[in-house]
Structures are given as C-alpha cells and as structure tokens.
Design an enzyme around this catalytic site. Structure first.
Site, mmCIF file in Angstrom:
data_model
loop_
_atom_site.group_PDB
_atom_site.id
_atom_site.type_symbol
_atom_site.label_atom_id
_atom_site.label_comp_id
_atom_site.label_asym_id
_atom_site.label_seq_id
_atom_site.Cartn_x
_atom_site.Cartn_y
_atom_site.Cartn_z
ATOM 1 N N ARG A 47 1.717 1.064 -5.950
ATOM 2 C CA ARG A 47 1.735 0.196 -4.770
ATOM 3 C C ARG A 47 0.336 -0.289 -4.372
ATOM 4 O O ARG A 47 0.199 -1.120 -3.479
ATOM 5 C CB ARG A 47 2.333 0.951 -3.565
ATOM 6 C CG ARG A 47 3.744 1.419 -3.780
ATOM 7 C CD ARG A 47 4.252 2.138 -2.538
ATOM 8 N NE ARG A 47 4.297 1.240 -1.411
ATOM 9 C CZ ARG A 47 5.286 0.407 -1.132
ATOM 10 N NH1 ARG A 47 6.332 0.357 -1.937
ATOM 11 N NH2 ARG A 47 5.235 -0.374 -0.085
ATOM 12 N N LYS A 106 -2.204 -7.231 -19.313
ATOM 13 C CA LYS A 106 -1.916 -7.809 -17.998
ATOM 14 C C LYS A 106 -3.057 -8.717 -17.553
ATOM 15 O O LYS A 106 -2.839 -9.790 -17.016
ATOM 16 C CB LYS A 106 -1.703 -6.676 -16.978
ATOM 17 C CG LYS A 106 -1.341 -7.151 -15.576
ATOM 18 C CD LYS A 106 0.045 -7.761 -15.542
ATOM 19 C CE LYS A 106 0.394 -8.388 -14.223
ATOM 20 N NZ LYS A 106 1.520 -9.328 -14.328
ATOM 21 N N HIS A 140 12.225 -37.747 -29.026
ATOM 22 C CA HIS A 140 11.006 -37.981 -29.800
ATOM 23 C C HIS A 140 10.722 -36.843 -30.779
ATOM 24 O O HIS A 140 9.616 -36.745 -31.299
ATOM 25 C CB HIS A 140 9.820 -38.173 -28.853
ATOM 26 C CG HIS A 140 9.995 -39.333 -27.913
ATOM 27 N ND1 HIS A 140 9.983 -40.646 -28.342
ATOM 28 C CD2 HIS A 140 10.262 -39.382 -26.585
ATOM 29 C CE1 HIS A 140 10.196 -41.454 -27.304
ATOM 30 N NE2 HIS A 140 10.378 -40.697 -26.233
ATOM 31 N N TRP A 161 -3.888 -1.476 -1.322
ATOM 32 C CA TRP A 161 -3.901 -2.747 -2.052
ATOM 33 C C TRP A 161 -4.430 -3.749 -1.036
ATOM 34 O O TRP A 161 -3.740 -4.116 -0.085
ATOM 35 C CB TRP A 161 -2.484 -3.104 -2.501
ATOM 36 C CG TRP A 161 -2.391 -4.452 -3.127
ATOM 37 C CD1 TRP A 161 -1.923 -5.595 -2.550
ATOM 38 C CD2 TRP A 161 -2.751 -4.806 -4.456
ATOM 39 N NE1 TRP A 161 -1.988 -6.639 -3.439
ATOM 40 C CE2 TRP A 161 -2.492 -6.184 -4.616
ATOM 41 C CE3 TRP A 161 -3.276 -4.094 -5.542
ATOM 42 C CZ2 TRP A 161 -2.732 -6.865 -5.807
ATOM 43 C CZ3 TRP A 161 -3.513 -4.767 -6.730
ATOM 44 C CH2 TRP A 161 -3.235 -6.123 -6.847
ATOM 45 N N CYS A 191 0.891 -1.155 0.000
ATOM 46 C CA CYS A 191 0.000 0.000 0.000
ATOM 47 C C CYS A 191 0.930 1.206 0.000
ATOM 48 O O CYS A 191 2.135 1.052 0.200
ATOM 49 C CB CYS A 191 -0.848 0.079 1.264
ATOM 50 S SG CYS A 191 -1.984 -1.296 1.487
ATOM 51 N N GLU A 219 7.901 -22.306 -18.346
ATOM 52 C CA GLU A 219 7.800 -20.918 -17.887
ATOM 53 C C GLU A 219 8.954 -20.072 -18.440
ATOM 54 O O GLU A 219 8.757 -18.928 -18.852
ATOM 55 C CB GLU A 219 7.768 -20.876 -16.348
ATOM 56 C CG GLU A 219 7.769 -19.503 -15.711
ATOM 57 C CD GLU A 219 6.601 -18.600 -16.123
ATOM 58 O OE1 GLU A 219 5.678 -19.058 -16.801
ATOM 59 O OE2 GLU A 219 6.669 -17.408 -15.788
ATOM 60 N N GLU A 252 7.380 -13.811 -24.533
ATOM 61 C CA GLU A 252 6.452 -12.692 -24.378
ATOM 62 C C GLU A 252 7.134 -11.338 -24.299
ATOM 63 O O GLU A 252 6.558 -10.345 -24.738
ATOM 64 C CB GLU A 252 5.483 -12.902 -23.210
ATOM 65 C CG GLU A 252 6.085 -12.866 -21.840
ATOM 66 C CD GLU A 252 5.046 -13.048 -20.722
ATOM 67 O OE1 GLU A 252 3.903 -12.605 -20.866
ATOM 68 O OE2 GLU A 252 5.411 -13.631 -19.683
ATOM 69 N N LYS A 311 8.412 -16.768 -20.751
ATOM 70 C CA LYS A 311 8.943 -15.441 -20.375
ATOM 71 C C LYS A 311 9.726 -14.863 -21.550
ATOM 72 O O LYS A 311 9.574 -13.695 -21.883
ATOM 73 C CB LYS A 311 9.881 -15.539 -19.163
ATOM 74 C CG LYS A 311 9.241 -15.675 -17.814
ATOM 75 C CD LYS A 311 8.642 -14.418 -17.230
ATOM 76 C CE LYS A 311 7.201 -14.261 -17.550
ATOM 77 N NZ LYS A 311 6.229 -15.122 -16.957
ATOM 78 N N ASN A 345 0.533 -0.023 6.078
ATOM 79 C CA ASN A 345 0.943 -0.857 4.948
ATOM 80 C C ASN A 345 1.557 -2.113 5.546
ATOM 81 O O ASN A 345 2.544 -2.023 6.273
ATOM 82 C CB ASN A 345 1.971 -0.093 4.096
ATOM 83 C CG ASN A 345 2.725 -0.994 3.137
ATOM 84 O OD1 ASN A 345 2.187 -2.000 2.689
ATOM 85 N ND2 ASN A 345 3.962 -0.634 2.840
ATOM 86 N N GLY A 346 0.980 -3.281 5.253
ATOM 87 C CA GLY A 346 1.531 -4.527 5.782
ATOM 88 C C GLY A 346 0.418 -5.485 6.167
ATOM 89 O O GLY A 346 -0.750 -5.282 5.812
HETATM 90 C C1 AGP Z 1 2.519 -14.315 -17.886
HETATM 91 O O1 AGP Z 1 3.709 -13.634 -17.885
HETATM 92 C C2 AGP Z 1 1.398 -13.675 -18.597
HETATM 93 N N1 AGP Z 1 1.159 -12.349 -18.189
HETATM 94 C C3 AGP Z 1 0.147 -14.551 -18.701
HETATM 95 O O2 AGP Z 1 0.495 -15.794 -19.189
HETATM 96 C C4 AGP Z 1 -0.701 -14.722 -17.409
HETATM 97 O O3 AGP Z 1 -0.049 -15.565 -16.526
HETATM 98 C C5 AGP Z 1 -2.071 -15.295 -17.823
HETATM 99 O O4 AGP Z 1 -2.729 -14.358 -18.634
HETATM 100 C C6 AGP Z 1 -2.923 -15.648 -16.638
HETATM 101 O O5 AGP Z 1 -3.231 -14.522 -15.877
HETATM 102 P P1 AGP Z 1 -3.818 -14.657 -14.421
HETATM 103 O O6 AGP Z 1 -2.816 -15.334 -13.585
HETATM 104 O O7 AGP Z 1 -4.104 -13.252 -14.021
HETATM 105 O O8 AGP Z 1 -5.079 -15.474 -14.545
#
Ligand code: AGP
Length: 609
Positions: free
Chosen positions: A27, A604, A505, A74, A2, A482, A489, A486, A98-99
């Site tokens: 924050r 996001k 395979h 938050w 926060c 993962e 993207e 990363k 905040n905490g």
């Molecule tokens: C990951 O870096 C991405 N931003 C994306 O794959 C994300 O994890 C996915 O859209 C799921 O989002 P969520 O965890 O908010 O459901």
C-alpha cells in the site's frame, strides 16, 4: 494509499506493529514510522524508505510499550522524507492517516494565523494540530477527533494516540479502509486484513463516517454524530498470500477493480461542477501559462503514451490548441524543435522512466513550460518539470498498467478542460456537463466491472488463438492500441491495435476465422463508419468481440460477442471501454497460466535505455 496498524494489549508492541506493517507494504513504501506510548510519553521513530529501514532503526533503539500506532506511507502531499513520514506528533498527540484532506491548504492558513508551527508538508499534520487544539478545549480525545473530523473534507482512515488517554486509541474512517480485530486480551486496527490475520480472524470493517475507540478489551463504534453502531464480526478464512491481494488472485486484477476509487482520488478536490472549472493551483499550471500555450507536446512511453494519445484528442477538441504526441525514446533522439510557447506534458506512472525523463530534459532546454502527469510523488520526472499533476492512484504493483492508465486519462481530461476554460474555447455550460460526466465515471466503471464473469468466459474461448486485432476510431483508436498492448505483455499473444479506417490499407488481408478482432465502438460520431468495418470483418469469417454502448439495435442479430458499457458523454468513453479490454487480457493470461503480475522480460519501471 498508505498502510495503518494499531495495537493495544499486554505485549511489547513495536515488533508486532512492524511485522503487521510489512503485510501492508504493497500500500506504500516510501517512508514509515511508529509511535508507542511508554511511561507518560509517546516515542516516535520514523525513517525514509522501505520498512526494513524502520526495522533497522528499531533494532538500534527499541521502543518499549504496549500501545502503539504505525504507518507505511505512499506520499500524496509532501515528498517522501523522514519529516513527512507518519506518525505526526503535536502536543502529545500522535496521528497516522491514509487518504487525502482536500481543504488542507485553507485549514493550514487558519492554523498558522493562530500560531501553529508545522514541521512537515503533509495534510496529516494539519489534522494533528486540529485534534490537539480541540483536545485542549474539550479534555476528551474522542470528542476532539470528532470535532476535528467535522472540519476536514476528503478521505481518511486515521488512528490517534494521546498521552492523556494512553490505554486507548481512537480510529475513524471515511472513504479509506479500516478494519478492527479482536484477539485474546488485545485489539488491533489496520488498513487491510493481511496485517492482522496472524492474530485474529474475527474482524469488523468500519463504515463511512464511523469512529471507534479501541482498548485491550475490544472496541466501541459510533457514527460521527454519536449514534452507537452494533455490527457482528466477520470470520475471514483467507490464506495470508490471498489476503495481501485483498482476496484477488493477482495484483493486476485487484488494481483493475480499484479503478473507480482511483479515478475518484484523481478528480477529488480539483474540479467544480458548479463553476464548470478546474482549480489551477491543483493542476500544476498557472493561468498565464495556459493562455500563452500555442502547442501542447505530450511525451510518454507504453501505456502512458496511449493515455497521451487520448489526451491529444481532448486538448484539441476542448482547448482548440494543436497537440502532438511523442514517443519519448524517439523524441529525445531526434533533436526536436521546441518553441518557448510550447507546453511540454510528460506522462509517466512511475515518474522515473529514463526515456521520458531524458526527453523532458531535451524539451526543457528550449525554455518551454513543462508539466508532469505522474503517480509517484516527487519522482524524477515531476522533480524536473515546472509543475506536476499527481494522479493519486496509489501504488501499482502489477507490471501491466491499469489504474494508472485510467487515472492518467482523468488527469489529461481535467487538463484539457482547464486549458479550454482559460482560453475561452469551452463554454461554462459545456464544461459543467463534461465535469458532471467525469464525476459519474467511477460509478459507471463499477457497472462495467460487473461483466467480469462474462469476459472471463469469452477469454477462455479465445485463449488458444495466436493473433488478435484491435480496432477503434477516434477516441477508441488509442484504446485499441492499449487493448493490444495489454494482451501482448501479459499473455504473450501477438496483438495489433489499428485505427479502423486503416483496415482497408493493409490489415484486412489478415482476416480469417483464426483472427479474433476486438472492435471498440461506443456510440460516438464514428459509430456508423465502424459498423462498416465490423461488417467487413464478419464477411471475411473473422470472429468479432465488440465493445459498445448499451441499448444498441444496429448490432442485433450479428454473430458477435457483445460487451456493453453504459451511456456516457462521447468524450469520456475511453475511461469505460478500456476496462473490458483489461479484463479480457487478464483472463486470457490467467487461463494460459502466465506470470500475470510479473510477465517475462518486463520491468515495472524502465530506468534503462
Ligand atoms: C504498461 O502496461 C507497461 N507497464 C509500460 O508500457 C509502461 O506504461 C511504460 O513502461 C511507461 O511507464 P511509466 O508510465 O512509468 O513511464
């Protein structure tokens, strides 16, 4: 996370506090509020939503006064709402915080027995009651704050304003940041530098367990036990934009570095190493449901799906319950079979991903018990499920999920231990060892993050390649997925994550000198087999970047880039091996000059099909 701002000085302060809070909006931004002292009273304005709503409210009904505290929230305890927004005012004492106060439930019970009436669901209001009660006894605000802080456990940065001593504000800190700044005849306090950079560059950072009184002339800092503290101010030379990111170039890099603290916050107050257990009231699942489960179905998208894959391994290994992982988009579309004894676990940072939300609705139609692992309090998915386990990672601004991934892992690990203990598949002794290991992870993460410079160098050497392969076995297979996601993207480089056992395979055909292969191979039960895969890559001219456990001799003399993690229990390696991969993608992307925090075509929170 926060944001807190305090002002004491000669000027009308509500707009100063509001402008400073805007610099802290990263924050938290689900509600906000401000309390200003004027003519013997503290006036409070609070609004749900972003700070512009608070701004509108203050325009309609301005607050006069030149001593005040403000907060942008938050949510961690209690949904985002005006009633839960800070400051909390109890008996002429206003508090922002905040905490997370870990023992708030116990304290609330105690206070309620004494007749306290609560108007919010927050842990902070409990602290306001404690301070008001102690002030009535001692007649002194600082002593009251000190006495109250001795009663709470957990993390806090707080600011307290009282009509009894209106010319000063008392602030204190433990495990949440707080910085003090001195201007010309005015004094500030804030959660982070950017909030007050416009007014002063001379700042003092409070340390753990310190309390300070601030007035227009400056501040006096003490330890909680009353020992005086003398500390020289630091001069901050950051530009305002740099400051918002805490000196980091991008939010993603800042969030990578926030992971040790974020994991601490996820685990905090939920586990007991002494008893080798996880508290059911803090995990969103009751004991009876844990005993009834015959199958766990984990549903998620993207990075959260990769966390769920690791969760499956843990749940099967520790709780001996079959676990399946479903991509939410596929699951919701295919008309899945749901048994009433299934436990549906939806994993989502935002708690708003449409596919995951719809998949949960489909699963719930079968009367199975459901649990959300989410970061955003009271978001759509945890509102839909029967229970919620919040990760408390604080807002994640970079589109690429980093701290939310590792905190999801910590949450899933606690869930697996909880199920294992309830179902008697995990002995107390083993649970104690595993939970001790989990408690040590934040420090080990800090150690791993020190390799950043080396990884930046490796990234620079590999940024021109157009394809990457990531390999892992066992717990490291989801981490390979993962790592590849990363890189894709944020750097727009094509990357594939593969189970190393699948190499022969198909993907082995791709290997040549133009394909960097990232091999995630900590010391675990698969180590010998993955050494074989590594040899196959090298024999075909592939370039290997290896993530492994320190102290290894088997890899000595091989022509590889080696990045080491410290030893830890095998089960917990995913929490460490992913960090170098996050840094690698970050530095490749930064070197290529892409928009790291907002990569093209991505959002996001994905609230569309
Ligand atoms: C990951 O870096 C991405 N931003 C994306 O794959 C994300 O994890 C996915 O859209 C799921 O989002 P969520 O965890 O908010 O459901």
């Amino acid at each position: 996370m926060c944001g807190i701002v305090c002002y004491v000085g000669p000027k009308p302060c509500s707009n100063i506090i509001l402008d400073s809070l805007k610099k802290l909006e990263y924050r938290g931004y689900d509600s906000a509020g401000i309390a200003v002292y004027h003519n013997g009273e503290i006036n409070v304005t609070r609004t749900e939503g972003k700070l512009n709503r608070l701004g509108e409210a203050l325009t309609q009904a301005p607050l006069d006064g030149s001593v005040g505290i403000g907060h942008t929230r938050w949510a961690t305890h209690g949904k985002p709402s005006e009633a839960n927004a800070h400051p909390h005012l109890v008996d002429h004492i206003a508090v922002v915080h905040n905490g997370i106060l870990e023992n708030h439930l116990e304290l609330k019970r105690e206070l309620a027995q004494e007749g306290a009436v609560f108007s919010s669901e927050t842990d902070t209001e409990i602290l306001a009651h404690l301070i008001a009660r102690a002030r009535a006894e001692t007649g002194d605000l600082k002593s009251a704050v000190r006495q109250s802080l001795y009663q709470v456990q957990g993390s806090y940065a707080i600011a307290v304003l009282s009509t009894h001593e209106p010319e000063r504000i008392v602030v204190a800190k433990n495990a949440s940041p707080l910085v003090l700044g001195r201007g010309e005849g005015e004094t500030f306090a804030a959660s982070d530098i950017p909030a007050i950079l416009e007014y002063t560059r001379e700042m003092i950072f409070l340390d753990e367990g310190e309390i300070a009184t601030i007035d227009a002339e400056g501040f006096a800092i003490e330890k909680l036990n009353g020992d005086p503290v003398r500390r020289e101010p630091k001069t901050i030379n950051w530009s305002p934009v740099q400051a918002e990111k805490g000196g980091f170039k991008h939010f993603m890099l800042k969030e990578i570095h926030e992971q040790p603290l974020a994991v601490e916050n996820t685990v905090r107050s939920r586990i007991s190493v002494e008893t080798g257990d996880v508290a059911s009231e803090r995990i969103g699942l009751d004991d009876a449901s844990a005993l009834r489960v015959r199958r766990v179905v984990l549903i998620a998208c993207g990075t959260s799906h990769h966390a769920a894959l690791v969760g499956k391994y843990w749940i099967e290994a520790l709780a001996q319950v079959p676990a399946e992982v479903e991509l939410a988009s596929e699951y919701r579309a295919r008309g899945p079979l749901v048994d009433p004894n299934d436990l549906i676990v939806a994993v989502s940072q935002s708690g708003e991903t449409l596919d995951t939300l719809e998949a949960v609705k489909v699963a719930k139609s079968g009367s199975a018990r459901s649990l959300a692992i989410a970061n955003v309090l009271d978001s759509a998915i945890p509102r839909t499920t029967d229970g919620a386990l919040y990760t408390h990672a604080g807002p994640e601004i970079g589109v690429a999920s980093t701290k939310c991934f590792t905190t999801q892992l910590a949450a899933l690990f606690m869930l697996a231990v909880f199920l294992g203990r309830r179902r008697n598949t995990l002995s107390q002794d083993r649970a104690q060892k595993l939970l001790r290991g989990l408690m040590e992870i934040p420090n080990l993460m800090r150690e791993v993050l020190t390799v950043e410079k080396r990884i930046a160098g490796i990234a620079r050497q590999h940024a021109q390649f157009s394809d990457f392969l990531f390999l892992g076995r066992s717990y490291s297979f989801p981490i390979a997925l993962e790592g590849a996601l990363k890189l894709k993207e944020i750097s727009y480089i094509h990357a594939e994550g593969y189970a190393a056992g699948e190499m022969k395979h198909g993907p082995i055909a791709l290997i040549d000198k133009n394909l960097p292969v990232v091999v995630i191979m900590p010391h675990d039960g698969s180590f010998d087999r993955i050494v074989g895969n590594l040899q196959e890559v090298l024999a075909r001219g592939g370039k290997a970047i290896v993530i492994t456990t320190s102290g290894d001799k088997v890899l000595d003399g091989l022509d590889i880039e080696r990045i080491e993690i410290p030893p830890c229990p095998v089960e917990l390696t995913p929490l460490l091996t992913v960090l170098p991969l996050q840094l690698l993608s970050y530095y490749v992307a930064d070197f290529k000059g892409t928009d790291v925090d907002q990569p093209r075509n991505l959002a996001k929170t994905v609230t569309v099909e």
